[in-house]
Design a protein around this motif. Sequence first.
Motif, PDB file in Angstrom:
ATOM      1  N   LEU A 256       0.828  -1.212   0.000  1.00  0.00           N
ATOM      2  CA  LEU A 256       0.000   0.000   0.000  1.00  0.00           C
ATOM      3  C   LEU A 256       0.864   1.265   0.000  1.00  0.00           C
ATOM      4  CD1 LEU A 256      -2.758  -0.998   2.605  1.00  0.00           C
ATOM      5  CD2 LEU A 256      -2.891  -1.124   0.103  1.00  0.00           C
ATOM      6  N   PRO A 257       1.671   1.473  -1.031  1.00  0.00           N
ATOM      7  CA  PRO A 257       2.501   2.681  -1.059  1.00  0.00           C
ATOM      8  C   PRO A 257       1.700   3.932  -1.413  1.00  0.00           C
ATOM      9  CG  PRO A 257       2.767   1.445  -3.091  1.00  0.00           C
ATOM     10  CD  PRO A 257       1.891   0.607  -2.187  1.00  0.00           C
ATOM     11  N   ASN A 258       2.060   5.038  -0.820  1.00  0.00           N
ATOM     12  CA  ASN A 258       1.507   6.356  -1.157  1.00  0.00           C
ATOM     13  C   ASN A 258      -0.012   6.345  -1.300  1.00  0.00           C
ATOM     14  OD1 ASN A 258       4.118   7.704  -1.313  1.00  0.00           O
ATOM     15  ND2 ASN A 258       4.488   6.484  -3.137  1.00  0.00           N
ATOM     16  N   GLU A 259      -0.528   6.707  -2.503  1.00  0.00           N
ATOM     17  CA  GLU A 259      -1.972   6.859  -2.689  1.00  0.00           C
ATOM     18  C   GLU A 259      -2.743   5.550  -2.621  1.00  0.00           C
ATOM     19  OE1 GLU A 259      -0.113  10.142  -5.322  1.00  0.00           O
ATOM     20  OE2 GLU A 259       0.354   8.088  -4.709  1.00  0.00           O
ATOM     21  N   VAL A 260      -2.059   4.417  -2.738  1.00  0.00           N
ATOM     22  CA  VAL A 260      -2.769   3.133  -2.761  1.00  0.00           C
ATOM     23  C   VAL A 260      -3.450   2.862  -1.420  1.00  0.00           C
ATOM     24  CG1 VAL A 260      -2.594   0.659  -3.226  1.00  0.00           C
ATOM     25  CG2 VAL A 260      -1.107   2.250  -4.431  1.00  0.00           C
ATOM     26  N   SER A 261      -2.858   3.302  -0.342  1.00  0.00           N
ATOM     27  CA  SER A 261      -3.426   3.033   0.975  1.00  0.00           C
ATOM     28  C   SER A 261      -4.820   3.645   1.147  1.00  0.00           C
ATOM     29  CB  SER A 261      -2.490   3.524   2.082  1.00  0.00           C
ATOM     30  OG  SER A 261      -3.032   3.255   3.361  1.00  0.00           O
ATOM     31  N   PRO A 262      -5.016   4.958   0.936  1.00  0.00           N
ATOM     32  CA  PRO A 262      -6.378   5.489   1.088  1.00  0.00           C
ATOM     33  C   PRO A 262      -7.347   4.925   0.054  1.00  0.00           C
ATOM     34  CG  PRO A 262      -4.891   7.176   0.248  1.00  0.00           C
ATOM     35  CD  PRO A 262      -4.040   6.046   0.700  1.00  0.00           C
ATOM     36  N   LEU A 263      -6.878   4.632  -1.150  1.00  0.00           N
ATOM     37  CA  LEU A 263      -7.753   4.042  -2.160  1.00  0.00           C
ATOM     38  C   LEU A 263      -8.253   2.672  -1.715  1.00  0.00           C
ATOM     39  CD1 LEU A 263      -5.848   4.922  -5.467  1.00  0.00           C
ATOM     40  CD2 LEU A 263      -8.031   5.857  -4.707  1.00  0.00           C
ATOM     41  N   PHE A 264      -7.331   1.857  -1.195  1.00  0.00           N
ATOM     42  CA  PHE A 264      -7.715   0.516  -0.762  1.00  0.00           C
ATOM     43  C   PHE A 264      -8.619   0.571   0.462  1.00  0.00           C
ATOM     44  CE2 PHE A 264      -6.959  -3.249   1.893  1.00  0.00           C
ATOM     45  CZ  PHE A 264      -7.439  -4.226   1.027  1.00  0.00           C
ATOM     46  N   GLN A 265      -8.316   1.472   1.397  1.00  0.00           N
ATOM     47  CA  GLN A 265      -9.148   1.569   2.587  1.00  0.00           C
ATOM     48  C   GLN A 265     -10.567   2.019   2.239  1.00  0.00           C
ATOM     49  OE1 GLN A 265      -7.341   3.178   6.276  1.00  0.00           O
ATOM     50  NE2 GLN A 265      -5.445   3.360   5.077  1.00  0.00           N
ATOM     51  N   ASP A 266     -10.676   2.946   1.290  1.00  0.00           N
ATOM     52  CA  ASP A 266     -12.011   3.364   0.859  1.00  0.00           C
ATOM     53  C   ASP A 266     -12.740   2.187   0.194  1.00  0.00           C
ATOM     54  OD1 ASP A 266     -14.024   5.579   0.174  1.00  0.00           O
ATOM     55  OD2 ASP A 266     -13.605   4.690  -1.786  1.00  0.00           O
ATOM     56  N   TRP A 267     -12.008   1.396  -0.585  1.00  0.00           N
ATOM     57  CA  TRP A 267     -12.600   0.221  -1.235  1.00  0.00           C
ATOM     58  C   TRP A 267     -13.108  -0.774  -0.180  1.00  0.00           C
ATOM     59  CZ3 TRP A 267     -11.582  -4.963  -0.957  1.00  0.00           C
ATOM     60  CH2 TRP A 267     -12.156  -5.777  -1.942  1.00  0.00           C
ATOM     61  N   LEU A 268     -12.314  -0.990   0.865  1.00  0.00           N
ATOM     62  CA  LEU A 268     -12.727  -1.888   1.942  1.00  0.00           C
ATOM     63  C   LEU A 268     -14.015  -1.403   2.598  1.00  0.00           C
ATOM     64  CD1 LEU A 268      -9.624  -2.982   4.080  1.00  0.00           C
ATOM     65  CD2 LEU A 268     -11.277  -4.474   2.946  1.00  0.00           C
ATOM     66  N   LEU A 269     -14.064  -0.111   2.896  1.00  0.00           N
ATOM     67  CA  LEU A 269     -15.251   0.447   3.547  1.00  0.00           C
ATOM     68  C   LEU A 269     -16.473   0.379   2.635  1.00  0.00           C
ATOM     69  CD1 LEU A 269     -13.456   3.453   5.207  1.00  0.00           C
ATOM     70  CD2 LEU A 269     -14.746   1.697   6.447  1.00  0.00           C
ATOM     71  N   GLN A 270     -16.254   0.412   1.347  1.00  0.00           N
ATOM     72  CA  GLN A 270     -17.352   0.340   0.397  1.00  0.00           C
ATOM     73  C   GLN A 270     -17.861  -1.091   0.218  1.00  0.00           C
ATOM     74  OE1 GLN A 270     -16.273   1.487  -3.586  1.00  0.00           O
ATOM     75  NE2 GLN A 270     -18.367   1.339  -4.364  1.00  0.00           N
ATOM     76  N   HIS A 271     -16.938  -2.066   0.089  1.00  0.00           N
ATOM     77  CA  HIS A 271     -17.320  -3.438  -0.257  1.00  0.00           C
ATOM     78  C   HIS A 271     -17.361  -4.389   0.938  1.00  0.00           C
ATOM     79  CE1 HIS A 271     -17.197  -2.878  -4.651  1.00  0.00           C
ATOM     80  NE2 HIS A 271     -16.186  -2.053  -4.422  1.00  0.00           N
ATOM     81  N   TYR A 272     -16.466  -4.202   1.897  1.00  0.00           N
ATOM     82  CA  TYR A 272     -16.399  -5.111   3.049  1.00  0.00           C
ATOM     83  C   TYR A 272     -16.224  -4.307   4.337  1.00  0.00           C
ATOM     84  CZ  TYR A 272     -15.737  -8.756  -0.462  1.00  0.00           C
ATOM     85  OH  TYR A 272     -15.914  -9.612  -1.540  1.00  0.00           O
ATOM     86  N   PRO A 273     -17.175  -3.453   4.674  1.00  0.00           N
ATOM     87  CA  PRO A 273     -17.031  -2.594   5.861  1.00  0.00           C
ATOM     88  C   PRO A 273     -16.882  -3.381   7.157  1.00  0.00           C
ATOM     89  CG  PRO A 273     -19.288  -2.563   5.050  1.00  0.00           C
ATOM     90  CD  PRO A 273     -18.478  -3.238   4.003  1.00  0.00           C
ATOM     91  N   ASP A 274     -17.468  -4.577   7.203  1.00  0.00           N
ATOM     92  CA  ASP A 274     -17.374  -5.373   8.419  1.00  0.00           C
ATOM     93  C   ASP A 274     -15.982  -5.950   8.632  1.00  0.00           C
ATOM     94  OD1 ASP A 274     -17.902  -6.886   6.083  1.00  0.00           O
ATOM     95  OD2 ASP A 274     -18.427  -8.628   7.294  1.00  0.00           O
ATOM     96  N   ARG A 275     -15.163  -5.968   7.602  1.00  0.00           N
ATOM     97  CA  ARG A 275     -13.804  -6.525   7.715  1.00  0.00           C
ATOM     98  C   ARG A 275     -12.725  -5.454   7.782  1.00  0.00           C
ATOM     99  NH1 ARG A 275     -13.533 -11.840   3.736  1.00  0.00           N
ATOM    100  NH2 ARG A 275     -15.747 -12.376   3.781  1.00  0.00           N
ATOM    101  N   TYR A 276     -13.127  -4.215   7.653  1.00  0.00           N
ATOM    102  CA  TYR A 276     -12.141  -3.130   7.585  1.00  0.00           C
ATOM    103  C   TYR A 276     -11.159  -3.157   8.753  1.00  0.00           C
ATOM    104  CZ  TYR A 276     -10.169   1.561   7.793  1.00  0.00           C
ATOM    105  OH  TYR A 276      -9.310   2.614   7.875  1.00  0.00           O
ATOM    106  N   ARG A 277     -11.673  -3.172   9.959  1.00  0.00           N
ATOM    107  CA  ARG A 277     -10.809  -3.115  11.143  1.00  0.00           C
ATOM    108  C   ARG A 277      -9.879  -4.314  11.191  1.00  0.00           C
ATOM    109  NH1 ARG A 277     -13.804  -0.750  16.381  1.00  0.00           N
ATOM    110  NH2 ARG A 277     -11.862  -1.584  17.184  1.00  0.00           N
ATOM    111  N   HIS A 278     -10.411  -5.499  10.889  1.00  0.00           N
ATOM    112  CA  HIS A 278      -9.619  -6.725  10.998  1.00  0.00           C
ATOM    113  C   HIS A 278      -8.512  -6.749   9.947  1.00  0.00           C
ATOM    114  CE1 HIS A 278      -8.633 -10.579  12.445  1.00  0.00           C
ATOM    115  NE2 HIS A 278      -9.247 -11.315  11.534  1.00  0.00           N
ATOM    116  N   VAL A 279      -8.857  -6.423   8.704  1.00  0.00           N
ATOM    117  CA  VAL A 279      -7.862  -6.430   7.624  1.00  0.00           C
ATOM    118  C   VAL A 279      -6.733  -5.456   7.924  1.00  0.00           C
ATOM    119  CG1 VAL A 279      -7.462  -5.839   5.199  1.00  0.00           C
ATOM    120  CG2 VAL A 279      -9.484  -7.159   5.840  1.00  0.00           C
ATOM    121  N   MET A 280      -7.066  -4.217   8.258  1.00  0.00           N
ATOM    122  CA  MET A 280      -6.035  -3.210   8.479  1.00  0.00           C
ATOM    123  C   MET A 280      -5.225  -3.491   9.741  1.00  0.00           C
ATOM    124  SD  MET A 280      -6.214  -1.475   5.801  1.00  0.00           S
ATOM    125  CE  MET A 280      -4.868  -0.391   6.288  1.00  0.00           C
TER     126      MET A 280
END
Length: 389
Positions: free
Chosen positions: A297-321
């Motif tokens: 998750l370098p640079n801009e990839v981190s916020p992009l991926f986190q937003d994707w997680l919150l959009q598609h798998y919000p219940d797993r966000y905390r666990h994944v990160m």
Amino acid sequence: MAGKRTIGLEKTERDADPFVGGQVDPDRHRPVVDGKRIKGRGTRSNQTGRFEPYQKEPVDDGWGGAWDDDDLPPFRTEVQEEKSRTIITRNDSPDIPFDRSINPYRGCEHGCVYCFARPSHAYMGLSAGLDFETKLFAKPDAATQLSQELAARGYKPRPIAIGTNTDPYQPIERRYRLMPDILDVLIETGHPVAIVTKSSLILRDIDRLKVLNERNLVKVALSVTSLDNKLSRALEPRAASPKRRLETIEKLAEAGIPTSVLVAPIIPALNDDELEAILSAAYDAGAREAGTILLRLPNEVSPLFQDWLLQHYPDRYRHVMSILRSMRGGKDYDSRTGHRMRGSGPHADILSKRMDVACRKLGFATRRTRLSLKYFNPPARNDAQLTLF
């Protein structure tokens, strides 16, 4: 970014990150695009590149109309042609198994939200988000440049990697057909090549791959992230389905081409439980080598991926990160050589052991295929004296 000015206001989504002191991070506002405009795209953000002096955001002036995302045209794929100074990119990273590569395209229409190459679009003055997968650059002179560089005085052959940054067989390759010409140069010069893709389009060039393989000059790796169609489509919206990738492995293997599977990226608590199943399916299809890489998750990839997680798998966000940060020394990403590909700590060790055990059990090769260097015959230089015969 310090010194960056913001122009206008945009609809934003505030995401509470439970790992910022247990409180909502007030600076984590991610501009998003909703509706049909981004159907089939990997991310919904098009935030301005980090090197730009201004942060550009559309303004809701209260008049309505075009402010509604659904009333705006969808993001279309645009391709510009460019001529780069060189086509062979060099690296001296000790944790990368090649020292040179070719990228026929900048940006990638596959739209993989996790792609570590996304930040490179910032150097073009573009966003790592939607721009990366919609504003693409093709290098139509790639084969000609390659021939010239292989003809350079003192050039010493080593395997060239293609597809390690952006996929050479992404959808626009159907129109530009850069790979056949590149492969023809490699066939003519007897130069070894290793190709990584997640596209079945590579089968179009199978006859050329067979010719290269007659002299042990080629190997191919198919990236398989998940066997779950729903997860795969969300992660990699315009890439081939898992079934098509396994079928591609099978057809390449049947043609005698050394084929491997790359289980990447491994995303903790999302697809890591599929590791053994993917390896087994790929082995059954004919893959005989395997590798894996932890999510980067370098640079801009981190916020992009986190937003994707919150959009598609919000219940797993905390666990994944949480798990991912435990493997990255408490950070979203650790770029240190030797750590960036696999992480560190107990979770990383367990993944590594699972990979080793599964590969031994299935019968994957323990040594990488070594491509031949003995057939290399450089093309004639432009300044070479013409012969009479």
